[in-house]
Every structure is written in C-alpha cells, then in structure tokens.
Design an enzyme around this catalytic site. Sequence first.
Site: not given
Ligand code: NAD
Length: 490
Positions: A234, A268
């Site tokens: 997602e 998002c």
């Molecule tokens: P992110 O991708 O930075 O982090 C998400 C999760 O991944 C966190 O739990 C984090 O600890 C983990 N993570 C971060 N870096 C990682 C790595 N290198 N390896 C493994 N895990 C890692 O996202 P965010 O900043 O928390 O959220 C924002 C993003 O999420 C935006 O792009 C937004 O559009 C998206 N989002 C999508 C939805 C949806 O339903 N499609 C909903 C909410 C947010």
Amino acid sequence: ARQSGRARRRAACPGCPAHAAPSRRMDPIEDTLQRLREAFNAGRTRPATFRAAQLRALGRFLQDNKQLLQDALAQDLHKSAFESDISELILCENEVDLALRNLQAWMQDKPAATNLTKLDSAFIRKEPFGLVLIIAPWNYPLNLTLVPLVGALAAGNCVVLKPSEISKATEKVLAEVLPQYLDQSCFAVLLGGPQETEQLLEHKFDYILFTGSPRVGRIVMTAAAKHLTPVTLELGGKNPCYVDDNCDPQTVANRVAWFRYFNAGQTCVAPDYILCSPETQERLLPALQSAITRFYGDDPQSSPDLGRIINQKQFQRLRALLGCGRVAIGGQSDESQRYIAPTVLVDVQETEPVMQEEIFGPILPIVSVRSLDEAIDFINRREKPLALYAFSNSSQVVNQMLDRTSSGNFGGNEGFIYMTLPSLPLGGVGNSGMGRYHGKFSFDTFSHHRTCLLSHAGLEKLKEIRYPPYTAWTQQMISWALASQSCTLL
Ligand code: NAD
C-alpha cells in the site's frame, strides 16, 4: 517416538514461552517468530472461536483505551479528537464489528461449478497463510496498523506488527498495551526503524502487508522475493485532482480543502495537486481562501482542528517546497510548532520539487491545463496514482476521466470518503502499490485460496478411460469430457 517431558508440555501448551523449545541461537527476533510458528503449526489460530475471541479482544482494546489513543494521536500529530475518531478509532471499530458479524460466512468453503458426474466436490478453501508481517507508517498510525490486523486475525494467521517508529506515542501504546489484550502465543509487536525492519525482513514470513512509501516498498518486495513471500504493498505518490470549468467553485473548494488539509495534509489519498484552466484557477482561489478561513479561522495556527507536521525532517522538507511557484494563499510556517499554514501555490512548473515528489503536507499547487484532454494526458504521462479526483457538474466529464485513466482509487466530486466504506477495497496500482484490503477484501488478502477437489475413493472403472494406451474411442471420450469443462472423469 518417545517425547521428553518438556516436548510433551510444549505440545500441550503451544506457544507458551515457559514450555518453548530452548533456543539454539541468541536471536530475539528468531525466538519470537519461532514461538508464533509453533502456535500456528499447532492449529491454535484456525478455529473460528479463537479468531472471534481475538477480534473481540481487539475491540475491547479500542474501547478501553480510547482516551489514551486519542492523546497519543494528539501528541504525535496534533490530531483533534474528532479527526482521530473519524479517521482512526471508528474505522478500526467498524472493521472489527464487520469481521465479527461475517466471520462464519467468510470462512465457508466456496463451492465451484458442480461436475457432470456429481461424484466429486470442488471448492475453494480460504486458509490462513501462517505467519504474517504488517509494517505500518506514521500518518494514520492506528488505522494503518489495526485495520490490516483485523483481516489477518480474522483469516486465522499469527501476526507480527511493526508500527512506525516515527509516531512514537502511538507506537508506545501499541507496544505496551495491545499485547495485553491479544494471545501472545500468536501475536507480537516488534519495534524499530529502517535498520531493525530490514533485519526483520531477512526472516521468512508467509505474507507481508506493507504500507508506506514506494521507495521502501521496493526494499520490502526485494526482501520478500528472497523467500517468495507474497506481498500487499500500500504505497503513495501524487494524486491529481482535476477541476472542470463547469463546476461550482465554492463547493469544489470546500471539498478539496477539507481533504487536502485534513491531518495537515499527511494523507496518502489526499488530492496532491489541482489541474484546471487559468479561468477556473481565478474562480477557485477566493473560494479556497474562504474555505480555509471558514474551517480554521483567520489565524489557522491557533485552530484546534489543524494538525502539525510529524517531525523536523518532514517540516524542513515541506518548508522548502513553499519556495516553489508563487504563494497565493498561506505560506507561513513556525518551526517551533512544526506548523505549516494551509497553502495554495500557483505558477508552479512541472520540473519543480513540489511537482516531482509526493507533497504529504498542507500545500496544494495548482497546475494550468487548457482542456480535459490535456489533463488526462498530463496524468497518463506519470506513474499511476493511488487516488485520482475529478470535480465537474457534468457526469460525462467525470466519466471520461474515469474511463481514460488508471488509479488505485477514484473520487468523482468527492474526496477520500470511500476509505470509510468497508465494502470498497483500498489499494494502489503500478507505482502506488499492489493488492487491496478493508472489510472482506482484508480477509481474502490474508487467506490462501486453496483449490480443493475431493473425489470418490472407488469407481475406478469410470476413471480408467484416461490411462494409456489411448484408443480412438478413449481419445474421443477424453476430448468430450474436457470440452464439457466441468467433468472430472479425467
Ligand atoms: P516509509 O516508507 O518511510 O515507512 C513505512 C514503514 O517502513 C515504517 O514502519 C518504517 O519503519 C519502515 N521503514 C522505513 N525505512 C525502511 C527501510 N529502509 N527498510 C525497511 N523498513 C523501513 O513511509 P512513511 O514515511 O512512514 O509514510 C509515508 C508514505 O506512506 C507516503 O508515501 C504515503 O503515501 C504512504 N502511505 C500509503 C498509504 C496507503 O494506504 N497506500 C497509507 C499511508 C501512507
């Protein structure tokens, strides 16, 4: 085979740490996963009664800790209690209720077309994958952790939750309070940031649901590929919002502004930028100003209903975006509070950062297009978005936008309210993700759809025609049976 006393007790008490097998490695993650696997393999999570008990416990967690959760969300994102309720708590409760009401029906085998002989039964069994990992982001830190959890529990899986380390207050409640409600032999919360999550991903899971950025989505999918673990991703991206000349500007401005500035734009599926003609832009700007003043007052910084940016890193990123194009509305910021005013930018260029990255904040650029065709072309030249919006008094215009583009989700004259309907799936396409969940879609996502054909143990004479040596007559019969498409004689 003779079992040791400890092994016997372990079999009688699956998942219980006291009777767990002695760990050969000193890897706490491996130990936790081993505990959950043992519980799954012992069949602990399969009965409907167990699943329902877990769902009811999750419902109690939400009810008992409502204030605690609202406080945590306020601490993390300055979310008002109302926004927390309608976008997090109530949606989680609804999912729990829906799953409890439908669990028996969802778990039923789905019969397949009856075969001609009526001797065999063909059906699809929804069985749990096993050990599921759910990785969540920080922007709706409760909803995006617990709504997938409902589906995973309902489907009979053991679950590891990895909440976001960035929404710290909510993470703390999830780590310290939630496990008190759920069966700890089948459920665990593991904490950490990028490094810890990458270590976690080295382990084998049977299914991973990840919500977050496309960048990290790629990391998750690459790690999952090593174990051939299926994933739901997602993700996010830039969500276009087309506004037709034929519209009521104030109605459009109210709707777009609410969905853009809700949760300080950290959504998002929020409209990321507007596409409209220069004439419509001129009519929209005063309407957007009026909507912002009506929602948040003359001084939005003092509004209790406007959220704050999650952390300094995101604040600095967003403040830099305020330098793109020309500020038409808002533009103020206050670092000490991580406040960014509801902002509208005009005269932005496609090449500027605000049009290159997902904004994820209370900033709304307007990009000029001359026609619907140009807007569609603009959208189709980019990655498929998570959400796409079209506002027009003409249903033909809305339908053209729907027919000639692709996106995970679509709103015609409406924002992301579809998220509240569990009858609709939430999911992206292309760069915005793969797979879907919510309501029954969650149950199906976390279930393996197993093909089953149960045949008669006897009646071999009937089936013998399929074996060599093939004669002209058996070939004719086999061809006929295959052509009938529902005969299992073969
Ligand atoms: P992110 O991708 O930075 O982090 C998400 C999760 O991944 C966190 O739990 C984090 O600890 C983990 N993570 C971060 N870096 C990682 C790595 N290198 N390896 C493994 N895990 C890692 O996202 P965010 O900043 O928390 O959220 C924002 C993003 O999420 C935006 O792009 C937004 O559009 C998206 N989002 C999508 C939805 C949806 O339903 N499609 C909903 C909410 C947010």
